[in-house]
Design a protein around this motif. Structure first.
Motif, short mmCIF file in Angstrom:
data_model
loop_
_atom_site.label_atom_id
_atom_site.label_comp_id
_atom_site.label_asym_id
_atom_site.label_seq_id
_atom_site.Cartn_x
_atom_site.Cartn_y
_atom_site.Cartn_z
N LEU A 25 1.14 -1.14 0.22
CA LEU A 25 -0.06 -0.41 0.37
C LEU A 25 0.83 1.40 0.04
O LEU A 25 1.66 1.03 1.20
CB LEU A 25 -0.66 0.07 1.12
N GLN A 70 -6.15 10.61 -4.72
CA GLN A 70 -7.19 11.09 -4.81
C GLN A 70 -7.19 12.68 -4.75
O GLN A 70 -8.69 12.99 -4.72
CB GLN A 70 -7.31 11.52 -2.75
N THR A 109 -9.40 -2.55 2.55
CA THR A 109 -8.67 -1.55 2.27
C THR A 109 -8.67 -0.55 2.64
O THR A 109 -7.37 0.83 3.34
CB THR A 109 -8.83 -1.25 0.42
N SER A 114 -7.20 -0.62 5.79
CA SER A 114 -5.22 -0.97 5.90
C SER A 114 -4.70 0.60 5.49
O SER A 114 -3.95 0.82 5.92
CB SER A 114 -5.27 -1.41 4.15
N ILE A 115 -5.35 1.39 4.97
CA ILE A 115 -5.16 2.57 4.99
C ILE A 115 -4.92 3.17 6.00
O ILE A 115 -4.18 4.13 7.21
CB ILE A 115 -5.93 3.66 3.73
N TRP A 119 -2.02 2.28 8.51
CA TRP A 119 -0.94 2.90 7.70
C TRP A 119 -1.11 3.99 8.88
O TRP A 119 0.40 4.72 9.30
CB TRP A 119 -0.94 2.95 6.21
N TYR A 120 -2.05 4.89 8.37
CA TYR A 120 -2.42 6.21 8.97
C TYR A 120 -1.59 6.15 10.41
O TYR A 120 -1.04 6.88 11.54
CB TYR A 120 -3.54 7.09 8.87
N GLN A 151 0.84 8.39 10.15
CA GLN A 151 0.61 9.82 10.69
C GLN A 151 -0.65 10.24 10.89
O GLN A 151 -1.55 9.99 11.13
CB GLN A 151 0.05 10.60 9.24
N LYS A 182 -11.98 11.30 2.43
CA LYS A 182 -10.75 10.93 1.36
C LYS A 182 -10.21 9.61 1.80
O LYS A 182 -10.04 9.09 1.05
CB LYS A 182 -10.42 12.36 2.11
N GLU A 186 -12.93 7.13 -0.16
CA GLU A 186 -11.89 7.88 -1.65
C GLU A 186 -10.89 6.91 -2.14
O GLU A 186 -10.35 6.33 -3.31
CB GLU A 186 -12.47 8.35 -1.95
N MET A 187 -9.75 7.49 -1.20
CA MET A 187 -8.15 6.98 -0.87
C MET A 187 -8.52 4.99 -1.46
O MET A 187 -7.78 4.40 -1.92
CB MET A 187 -7.31 6.57 -0.67
N ILE A 212 -10.15 4.05 -4.75
CA ILE A 212 -8.79 4.41 -5.59
C ILE A 212 -7.76 2.86 -5.55
O ILE A 212 -7.49 2.75 -6.89
CB ILE A 212 -8.15 5.43 -5.55
N GLU A 213 -7.46 2.19 -4.49
CA GLU A 213 -6.78 1.28 -4.59
C GLU A 213 -7.58 0.45 -5.09
O GLU A 213 -6.67 -0.68 -6.03
CB GLU A 213 -6.56 1.18 -3.06
#
Lengths: 286, 287
Positions: free
Chosen positions: A2, A11, B249, B252-253, B256-257, B261, B273, B276-277, B280-281
Motif C-alpha cells: 500500500l 485522491q 483496503t 489498511s489505509i 497505516w495512518y 501519521q 478522503k 475514496e483513497m 482508488i486502490e
C-alpha cells in the motif's frame, strides 16, 4: 504494498476532477444569466421605441381631432379650410406635434382659500378676444370695486389672446417649418397655482410673478395688489415698484404712479424707473 | 457546546485507542474475502431467502435454484445452510465446480453413499448406486458456481433429480446466459427459485456494523456515519464482496495512518478522503 502517499495524490486529483462538472455548471449558469440579461436588454431596447411610436401616434390622432374641432370653429374660408384639411391628412401631420400642459387639477382647488390673496373674491376672469366688453360682475365684487374706484375707475378687462381668425393661419404654417410650439391657454390656472404656493411660503418672488402675470393679462387691479404685497415683503425689488406704478397708470392713476416712481428713483436712480416715468408722461406706456 | 461535546468524545475515543495497539488491524481482518459460514450476517432480506430455502429443502422438490449477481452472498448462503443442516441430514456442498463428469459422479457416490471404490463411475453406474440406497431423508447436494458445469453434465444432473433420490440446490450467477441454461434444462422441472439482491444502504450499514461488532471493534463500528455508508454504498453498489474489499483496503489505509501519521486520521468518523483513497486502490474509482 500500500502506497498511501501516492494514493493521497491520486485522491487529490480525483477530488479536483470531480468538481469540474460543478464548475462547468456554475460557468454555464453564469453564461446563461449573462445571455439572458443581454437578450432582455436588447428586447427592452426594441420595445421602447415602438412604445414611443405608439404614444406619438396617439398624440397625433388626438391632435388631429383637436385641430379638426378648431378648424370647424374657425372662420376660415372654404378654400383655406380645404387646404388645411388636406394638409392634416398628409404625412406632414405626423411630424407636427404640439404639446399642451394639462392644468385640469387646478380646477379642483378650493378657490375660497385664495380669497385673502385676491382681496376681490368670486371675481371671475373671462378670456375674451380683443373686443371691448363690459364684464358682468357679482354684487360682492362690485362692492370691492367701488372701494377701489375711488382711486381707479372700472375698467375693461382684456385678456391677451390672439384673435381666433389668426389661429388657422398659424396652424397651417407649423407643418411646413416643422416647429414645435407650446401654448398656454389659460394663464389664470398658472396664476392660481402660484398663488397657492405663495400662500404656503410667502415668497416675494412668487407674488411678483403673480403681479407680472396679472399685469400681462390686463388685470391691473390684481397686479397692483400683488406688486404691493411683494413690496411689503421685500421693498428692494425693482420690479415690484415698476409693476405697482404701471398698474396705477393703467388704473388711471397716472399722477400717483409717476409720484411713486419718482420717490423710488430718489432712492435708487433706477434706469427702468426713469424710462417708465418718461413713457407715462408722454403716454407711450403699454 | 456541540464542538465541546465532539472534542470530549474525541478525547475519550483517543484514550480508548491508546489501550489498543492498532485499532484498525483487527477491523481489517473482519472483512477478509473468504466464505466462512461463521461470518454469515443475517439481514432481513437475506433471512427471508434463507428461510425459503430451508423450507424448500423440506418439500418434495427435485431442484432449487439460487441465483443473483456475483457478490450477493450465494456462496455464503449455501455455506450457512450446510452448517445448519449437515448434522440433521445428508447434505453435500461443492463450492468449487467438478467439471470432469467421472470425477463428479465419483465424488457424489463417495460423499452421499460412502462408496469409496476407485472405479470409474459414469451416469448409469451412479443411478444403479442411488437405486440401491434408500433413505427417509433425501440427500441434498448443493452446487455453487453451477454455470461452470457443462450442458451435458447439467442435463444428467436434471435426470438424477428426476429419480427423486437426490435434491439439488444450484447456485448461479444471474446473467443472460445462465437464464438460458435455467430455461433449457430446468424449465419443466418442479423447482423453486430464490434470488439474492445487492444490499441497500441501510442493509449495508447493518452488515458492516454487525461484522465489526462480531470482531469486537465497537469503536470502529461507531465511526461509520450515514454519509460514510452512503459513499461506500455508491462505490460498491451494495455488493457484499466489493464492500468487503473496499473496507479491507480502508482499514489498511487507516492502519497505516495510525502507525505513521496518526494526526491525519479522525477517530470519530471516517473522512470521505480516506474512503475514496480505498476506492482508488481497489479500482472502484478510476483516478
Amino acid at each position: 504494498m500500500l502506497n498511501v502517499l501516492e494514493l493521497e495524490q491520486r485522491q487529490k486529483r480525483y477530488s479536483q476532477r470531480k468538481k469540474v462538472p460543478l464548475y462547468l455548471l456554475v460557468v454555464l449558469v453564469l453564461l446563461l444569466f449573462i445571455v439572458g440579461v443581454i437578450i432582455f436588454t436588447a428586447m427592452s431596447d426594441e420595445t421602447k421605441p415602438a412604445a414611443q411610436l405608439d404614444g406619438a401616434k396617439e398624440l397625433q390622432s388626438t391632435q388631429t381631432s383637436t385641430e379638426d374641432t378648431m378648424l370647424e370653429n374657425s372662420t376660415l374660408s372654404s378654400a383655406s379650410r380645404s387646404s388645411v384639411s388636406s394638409d392634416i391628412s398628409s404625412d406632414h401631420v405626423a411630424k407636427r406635434m404640439r404639446l399642451e400642459p394639462s392644468m385640469d387639477f387646478i380646477q379642483d382647488l378650493d378657490e375660497t382659500d385664495l380669497e385673502y390673496y385676491f382681496e376681490e373674491p368670486e371675481e371671475k376672469v373671462v378670456s375674451v378676444p380683443r373686443v371691448t366688453q363690459k364684464p358682468t360682475q357679482a354684487p360682492q365684487s362690485q362692492q370691492r370695486r367701488s372701494d377701489i374706484s375711488s382711486i381707479v375707475p372700472s375698467r375693461e378687462r382684456v385678456v391677451a389672446q390672439k384673435p381666433a381668425q389668426q389661429q388657422p393661419q398659424r396652424e397651417y404654417r407649423a407643418p411646413a417649418q416643422h416647429t414645435m410650439s407650446i401654448e398656454r391657454e389659460n394663464d389664470m390656472r398658472d396664476i392660481l397655482d402660484v398663488i397657492k404656493r405663495f400662500k404656503r411660503n410667502k415668497n416675494p418672488a412668487l407674488s411678483l410673478f403673480v403681479a407680472k402675470r396679472y399685469y400681462a393679462i390686463g388685470e391691473y387691479q390684481q397686479a397692483y395688489n400683488y406688486a404691493l404685497a411683494t413690496n411689503e415683503l421685500d421693498s428692494s425689488i425693482e420690479d415690484s415698484w415698476l409693476i405697482f406704478a404701471k398698474s396705477l397708470y393703467h388704473l388711471d392713476q397716472k399722477d400717483v404712479a409717476i409720484r411713486t416712481l419718482k420717490s423710488y428713483l430718489d432712492q435708487t436712480s433706477s434706469i427702468k424707473a426713469k424710462i417708465a416715468i418718461e413713457q407715462m408722461q408722454n403716454g407711450s406706456l403699454r | 457546546m456541540r464542538a465541546l461535546r465532539s472534542r470530549e468524545i474525541s478525547q475519550l475515543v483517543a484514550k480508548r485507542l491508546m489501550q489498543i495497539k492498532n485499532l484498525f488491524e483487527s477491523s481489517k481482518d473482519a472483512f477478509l474475502d473468504i466464505v466462512d459460514a461463521d461470518n454469515y450476517v443475517q439481514i432481513d432480506r437475506v433471512a427471508i431467502v434463507y428461510r425459503s430455502l430451508i423450507e424448500a429443502i423440506q418439500k418434495p422438490l427435485k431442484m432449487i435454484l439460487l441465483y443473483g449477481k456475483p457478490g450477493t452472498g450465494k456462496s455464503m448462503m449455501l455455506g450457512r445452510i450446510y452448517k445448519d443442516l449437515h448434522k440433521k441430514q445428508k447434505i453435500v456442498l461443492y463450492q468449487t465446480p467438478i467439471v470432469d463428469e467421472s470425477e463428479f459422479f465419483r465424488s457424489l457416490a463417495r460423499d452421499i453413499y460412502n462408496y469409496t471404490l476407485k472405479e470409474d463411475i459414469n451416469f448409469t453406474r451412479f443411478n444403479e448406486l442411488s437405486k440401491s440406497h434408500d433413505s427417509e431423508l433425501v440427500p441434498v447436494v448443493m452446487l455453487d458456481e453451477a454455470q461452470m458445469y457443462s450442458t451435458t453434465l447439467m442435463e444428467k444432473i436434471r435426470l438424477i433429480s428426476d429419480t427423486r433420490k437426490i435434491k439439488f440446490i444450484i447456485a448461479l450467477h444471474k446473467t443472460e446466459r445462465e437464464d438460458i441454461i435455467a430455461k433449457e434444462h430446468f424449465q419443466t422441472r418442479i423447482w423453486e427459485a430464490q434470488q439474492l439482491h445487492n444490499a441497500s444502504a441501510g442493509e449495508l450499514k447493518i452488515y458492516i456494523q454487525k461484522k465489526l461488532m462480531r470482531a469486537s471493534c465497537f469503536d470502529v463500528a461507531n465511526m461509520f456515519n450515514d454519509k460514510n455508508i452512503r459513499l461506500i454504498h455508491s462505490l460498491s453498489d451494495g455488493n457484499y464482496r466489493d464492500t468487503n474489499k473496499l473496507l479491507f483496503t480502508l482499514f489498511s489505509i487507516a492502519s497505516w495512518y495510525e502507525e505513521h501519521q496518526p494526526t491525519k486520521i479522525s477517530y470519530t468518523e471516517f473522512s470521505s478522503k480516506v474512503i475514496e483513497m480505498a476506492a482508488i486502490e481497489t479500482g472502484f474509482i478510476d483516478a
